[in-house]
Design an enzyme around this catalytic site. Structure first.
Site, PDB file in Angstrom:
ATOM      1  N   CYS A  42      13.142  10.623   6.779  1.00 53.96           N
ATOM      2  CA  CYS A  42      13.396  10.287   7.970  1.00 53.96           C
ATOM      3  C   CYS A  42      14.717  10.147   8.789  1.00 53.96           C
ATOM      4  O   CYS A  42      14.848  10.471  10.023  1.00 53.96           O
ATOM      5  CB  CYS A  42      12.971   8.794   8.149  1.00 53.96           C
ATOM      6  SG  CYS A  42      13.683   7.658   6.867  1.00 53.96           S
ATOM      7  N   GLY A  80       7.336   4.674   7.975  1.00 55.26           N
ATOM      8  CA  GLY A  80       6.736   5.975   8.504  1.00 55.26           C
ATOM      9  C   GLY A  80       6.695   6.367   9.818  1.00 55.26           C
ATOM     10  O   GLY A  80       7.831   6.253  10.340  1.00 55.26           O
ATOM     11  N   SER A  81       5.727   6.835  10.603  1.00 58.00           N
ATOM     12  CA  SER A  81       5.936   7.548  11.524  1.00 58.00           C
ATOM     13  C   SER A  81       6.205   6.715  12.846  1.00 58.00           C
ATOM     14  O   SER A  81       5.766   5.506  12.737  1.00 58.00           O
ATOM     15  CB  SER A  81       4.720   8.600  12.058  1.00 58.00           C
ATOM     16  OG  SER A  81       3.851   7.701  12.357  1.00 58.00           O
ATOM     17  N   THR A  82       6.711   6.869  14.096  1.00 58.13           N
ATOM     18  CA  THR A  82       6.876   6.222  14.946  1.00 58.13           C
ATOM     19  C   THR A  82       5.606   5.674  15.809  1.00 58.13           C
ATOM     20  O   THR A  82       5.409   4.884  16.276  1.00 58.13           O
ATOM     21  CB  THR A  82       8.074   6.803  16.027  1.00 58.13           C
ATOM     22  OG1 THR A  82       9.199   6.884  15.588  1.00 58.13           O
ATOM     23  CG2 THR A  82       8.237   6.202  17.334  1.00 58.13           C
ATOM     24  N   GLY A  99       4.030   3.244  13.933  1.00 60.89           N
ATOM     25  CA  GLY A  99       4.964   2.133  14.046  1.00 60.89           C
ATOM     26  C   GLY A  99       4.403   1.412  15.462  1.00 60.89           C
ATOM     27  O   GLY A  99       4.396   0.186  15.403  1.00 60.89           O
ATOM     28  N   GLU A 156      10.497   0.895  10.045  1.00 58.01           N
ATOM     29  CA  GLU A 156      11.625   1.881   9.935  1.00 58.01           C
ATOM     30  C   GLU A 156      10.982   3.379  10.046  1.00 58.01           C
ATOM     31  O   GLU A 156       9.918   3.643   9.109  1.00 58.01           O
ATOM     32  CB  GLU A 156      12.100   1.715   8.168  1.00 58.01           C
ATOM     33  CG  GLU A 156      13.493   2.421   7.994  1.00 58.01           C
ATOM     34  CD  GLU A 156      13.352   3.904   7.784  1.00 58.01           C
ATOM     35  OE1 GLU A 156      13.558   4.767   8.569  1.00 58.01           O
ATOM     36  OE2 GLU A 156      13.251   4.300   6.486  1.00 58.01           O
ATOM     37  N   GLU A 189      10.156  15.118  15.951  1.00 55.18           N
ATOM     38  CA  GLU A 189      10.330  14.926  14.421  1.00 55.18           C
ATOM     39  C   GLU A 189       9.674  15.816  13.725  1.00 55.18           C
ATOM     40  O   GLU A 189       8.328  16.018  13.792  1.00 55.18           O
ATOM     41  CB  GLU A 189      10.204  13.524  13.877  1.00 55.18           C
ATOM     42  CG  GLU A 189      10.718  13.619  12.253  1.00 55.18           C
ATOM     43  CD  GLU A 189      10.585  11.903  11.761  1.00 55.18           C
ATOM     44  OE1 GLU A 189       9.463  11.295  12.378  1.00 55.18           O
ATOM     45  OE2 GLU A 189      11.280  11.553  11.087  1.00 55.18           O
ATOM     46  N   LYS A 193       0.864  -1.178   0.100  1.00 55.57           N
ATOM     47  CA  LYS A 193       0.053   0.060  -0.123  1.00 55.57           C
ATOM     48  C   LYS A 193       0.769   1.199   0.098  1.00 55.57           C
ATOM     49  O   LYS A 193       1.598   1.507   0.979  1.00 55.57           O
ATOM     50  CB  LYS A 193      -0.964   0.069   1.209  1.00 55.57           C
ATOM     51  CG  LYS A 193      -1.944   1.200   1.257  1.00 55.57           C
ATOM     52  CD  LYS A 193      -2.429   1.687   2.263  1.00 55.57           C
ATOM     53  CE  LYS A 193      -1.846   2.523   3.296  1.00 55.57           C
ATOM     54  NZ  LYS A 193      -1.929   4.047   2.655  1.00 55.57           N
TER      55      LYS A 193
END
Lengths: 293, 485
Positions: free
Chosen positions: B298, B242-244, B247, B264, B395, B190
């Site tokens: 990132c 993507g974002s933490t 995640g 990641e 971030e 996706k």
């Protein structure tokens, strides 16, 4: 009136050019039916020397190519071979193979090139190392190409042996001078044409036809050849190569393989023709700083 | 010869890349089981060009049923074809994909820039070639896995569910798909909702390559589509970039299941300039570290640490350099900084600019004009920040740099490591032994020495700590897609 076919003149391949042998000599190999295959160059020791000069000249540039780039070029050779499959099948048939066997051999040669293409940028990942020396140094070892390699190609096959011996040598970044199969030389020269149209720089692969017995000595004694690959089973021949090799400590590799075997490929065929270089570099050690987060 | 008083115009003339040769459909369906199928949801959303807000294409919004269909197709292809195929044949399919991408590289670059807002120079010279090379590299691994895992017998996992971000759309698709295929898995991927187009173009190439139907399925959509992949019972592996925050949601969702995962995630990477560094070169590295891809990276070097003795000099040089950056049309070959990927992201960045100022930091923005339409942010830096400032800790994912100073190497190691993230770091010094000291002590998955933001298919990438786990790229990237028997 029927159209007269244009016959091909078989030449040798040195430094990216297709000369006839400087000696002007030829021989006429025959197939099992006794039909003449053509007037093939009977290369001389002078041709061997010219080829070594070309291979040495090409070594610097080829060995400094990015491994990735060498991989692309090996893959390109595979692509070009695929495109000229019919011609190779025809030549193998002319030299005595059945259609099925001929097709199998060409397919195996293409797949082998693709296999080694994939190795180029992976050799040092598998074979290199970072060495945990006890002192405060960063220490690592990587493989580097050995230089100019002399190849005495498999005498029992016309294509697969030659390709299986050349591919790992150039994948690792060395250059080579190859002596083709004496009795089955046709595919070697046509393969040179494939190399010549595959972005392989001239001189990286040089291919000679003629008598291995005659050319072995000038090659194995040549002071600018770094290694010899011999694919045969002849113990006397191997022994003389080993003795001739001593003068400049050539690495001698003997692969008496059945090259049609799918297992007759692997990383060691590449690293056998590579050196290992270890580099030391100090690590400043100014204690105190924590990295414990 | 120009007269003394004559004004010389030093501006670059526009050099726009032509968009005439690209081939974009008005509407894209889902790519499932080798066919283009309409979404069960019946819904489509628009993909727009962030540089001018114009619509590029409609893209299908996959729901749970669509995802289920894709996973079933992937399972079928895994069981019947892909897992049974000789590895050397698998390799040849992946090589084909790499070659077809190389042939259409220009088209990919243009579409990527239109869809993502990234400058054409980067899409053309970085994203697309790296994506092709990634396929080329992993193709070669397919029949060599015994060398990657000596003395261990490995097999593929099955169906991999892969969810990728909008900052490097095609490149991330390549990072995900190539190793998954090489190791014998099938894929449901996706792309991010703002940048689906190059993944869909990749689907066209996959179709053209003759890859067996169902081996790669591309489902487009929003977070709910991604959630449906993560929660699907028949998915064996989740790969997410993507974002933490997301995640963590994924890690929680798959806890207690058999699913293997690689994450990641975000970063707040330190870029450290020591006093003996070649300063002009370091300034280029700072610019590349934070303004490359509009800071949507990132591993962006978003926390700059400069040794006190050279801080004034570096900041002055940096401001000077920032003022010469060309911000604007991503399709112009002279542009350095393109458009922010979406309105949502621009809002996030702007909110951080306010937070930074409210915290008392001093903001400096490049003295440049930006186009009036589209989403843009001027390159920005903050001085006078503290280790505890939110703009230092969180971030931002935009062209925003914070600058701190330090006196000793010990101090900067402490400061650099004092973050929940650990994705990357940069070190600038003329002294080799110091580089290795720092690379040893920095808690980050990638450390660049006297360079920044360098990527290669052979080089593993991934984070420590809350920047995620698992590695992508290189030999180590294979492990994420195999199990040990």
């Amino acid at each position: 009136m029927a159209r007269l076919e244009v016959l091909k003149t078989y030449k040798i391949y040195i430094g990216g050019a297709f000369p006839r042998t400087e000696s002007g000599r030829y021989y006429t190999p025959k197939n099992t039916k006794g039909e003449a295959l053509g007037n093939v160059c009977l290369s001389s020791r002078k041709d061997v020397r010219n080829a070594v000069v070309a291979a040495r000249k090409a070594f610097g540039g080829w060995s400094e190519r990015a491994a990735f780039n060498r991989g692309q070029i090996l893959y390109r050779i595979g692509e070009m071979l695929e495109g000229r499959k019919a011609q190779f099948v025809e030549e193998l048939q002319l030299q005595g193979a059945t259609t099925a066997k001929a097709e199998k051999e060409v397919n195996a040669a293409i797949d082998r090139l693709v296999y080694y293409a994939g190795w180029c940028d992976k050799v040092s990942q598998v074979s290199g190392s970072v060495n945990p020396v006890a002192s405060s140094h960063f220490n690592f070892s990587v493989n580097e190409p050995t230089g100019v390699v002399g190849i005495l190609a498999d005498q029992s096959t016309s294509l697969i042996g030659l390709v299986s011996q050349i591919a790992p040598v150039i994948a690792g970044g060395s250059t080579c001078v190859c002596i083709a199969s004496e009795d089955l030389p046709l595919c070697a020269i046509t393969f040179a044409e494939v190399l010549n149209s595959s972005d392989v720089p001239g001189g990286v692969v040089n291919i000679l036809t003629g008598s291995p017995d005659e050319m072995m000595k000038p090659m194995a004694t040549h002071m600018d050849v770094n290694a010899i690959v011999y694919a045969g089973k002849d113990a006397t021949m191997l022994n003389s190569i080993q003795e001739f090799a001593v003068e400049n400590l050539k690495r001698v590799r003997n692969y008496p393989q059945d090259w049609m075997d799918s297992g007759a490929q692997g990383l060691h065929y590449i690293t056998d023709l590579m050196e290992l270089k270890t580099t030391w570099h100090p690590i400043e050690n100014i204690g105190g700083a924590t990295s414990s987060y | 010869m120009a007269k003394k008083n004559e004004k010389i115009n030093w501006e670059y003339a526009p050099a726009p890349e032509s968009t005439g040769h690209i081939n974009l459909k008005e509407q894209y369906d889902l790519f499932i089981d080798g066919k283009w199928v309409k979404p069960n949801s019946g819904k489509y959303f628009e993909s727009t060009n962030p540089a001018n807000k114009k619509k590029l294409a409609s893209v299908a919004h996959a729901n749970e049923k669509d995802v289920d269909k894709a996973v079933k197709a992937a399972r079928k292809a895994y069981d019947n074809v892909w897992s049974k195929m000789a590895p050397s044949e698998r390799a040849k399919y992946i090589y084909r994909i790499a070659r077809l991408m190389q042939e259409r590289a220009r088209e990919f670059a243009v579409i990527e820039s239109l869809d993502a807002g990234k400058v054409i120079r980067e899409s053309r010279d970085v994203d697309v070639p790296l994506a092709c090379n990634h396929f080329f590299y992993y193709a070669g691994w397919a029949d060599k896995l015994e060398y990657a895992f000596p003395n261990r017998e490995v097999s593929s996992l099955g169906v991999a569910g892969q969810i990728i971000p909008w900052n490097f759309p095609l490149l991330m698709a390549a990072w995900k798909i190539a190793p998954a295929l090489a190791t014998g898995n099938t894929v449901v991927l996706k792309p991010a909702e703002t940048t689906s187009l190059t993944a869909l173009k990749l689907a066209e190439i996959i179709e053209e390559s003759g890859l067996p139907a169902g081996v790669v399925n591309i489902v487009t959509g929003y977070g709910d589509t991604g959630a449906a992949i993560v929660n699907h019972k028949d998915v064996d592996k989740i790969a997410f970039t993507g974002s933490t925050a997301v995640g963590k949601i994924i890690q929680k969702a798959i806890a207690g299941t058999h699913k293997k995962a690689t994450l990641e995630l975000g970063g707040k990477s330190a870029n450290i300039i020591l006093e003996d560094a070649p300063l002009d070169q370091a300034v280029e590295g700072i610019v590349n570290g934070i303004f490359f891809n509009q800071g949507h990276v990132c591993c962006a070097g978003s926390r700059l640490f400069v040794q006190e003795s050279v801080a004034d000099q570096v900041i002055e040089k940096l401001k000077h350099r920032m003022n010469s950056l060309i911000v604007g049309d991503p399709m112009d070959k002279n542009t350095d900084v393109g458009a922010i990927n979406s309105k949502e992201q621009l809002d996030v960045i702007n909110s951080y600019l306010k937070i930074g100022q409210a915290e008392g930091a001093i903001m400096y923005q490049a003295d440049c004009s930006v186009p009036s339409s589209g989403y843009y942010c001027r390159p920005t830096l903050f001085t006078g920040v503290a280790q505890s400032s939110r703009i230092v800790q969180e971030e931002i994912f935009g062209p925003v740099l914070t600058i701190q100073t330090f006196r000793t190497v010990d101090e900067v190691i402490q400061k650099a490591n004092n973050t929940p993230y650990g994705l990357a770091a940069g070190v600038w010094t003329d002294k080799g032994s110091r580089i290795f000291n720092l690379t040893t002590k920095l808690r980050a998955g990638v450390v660049w020495a006297n360079t920044y933001n360098k990527f290669d298919p052979t080089s593993p990438f991934g984070g420590y700590k809350e920047s995620g786990f698992g590695r992508e790229g290189g030999l180590h990237g294979l492990e994420a897609y195999v199990k040990f028997n």
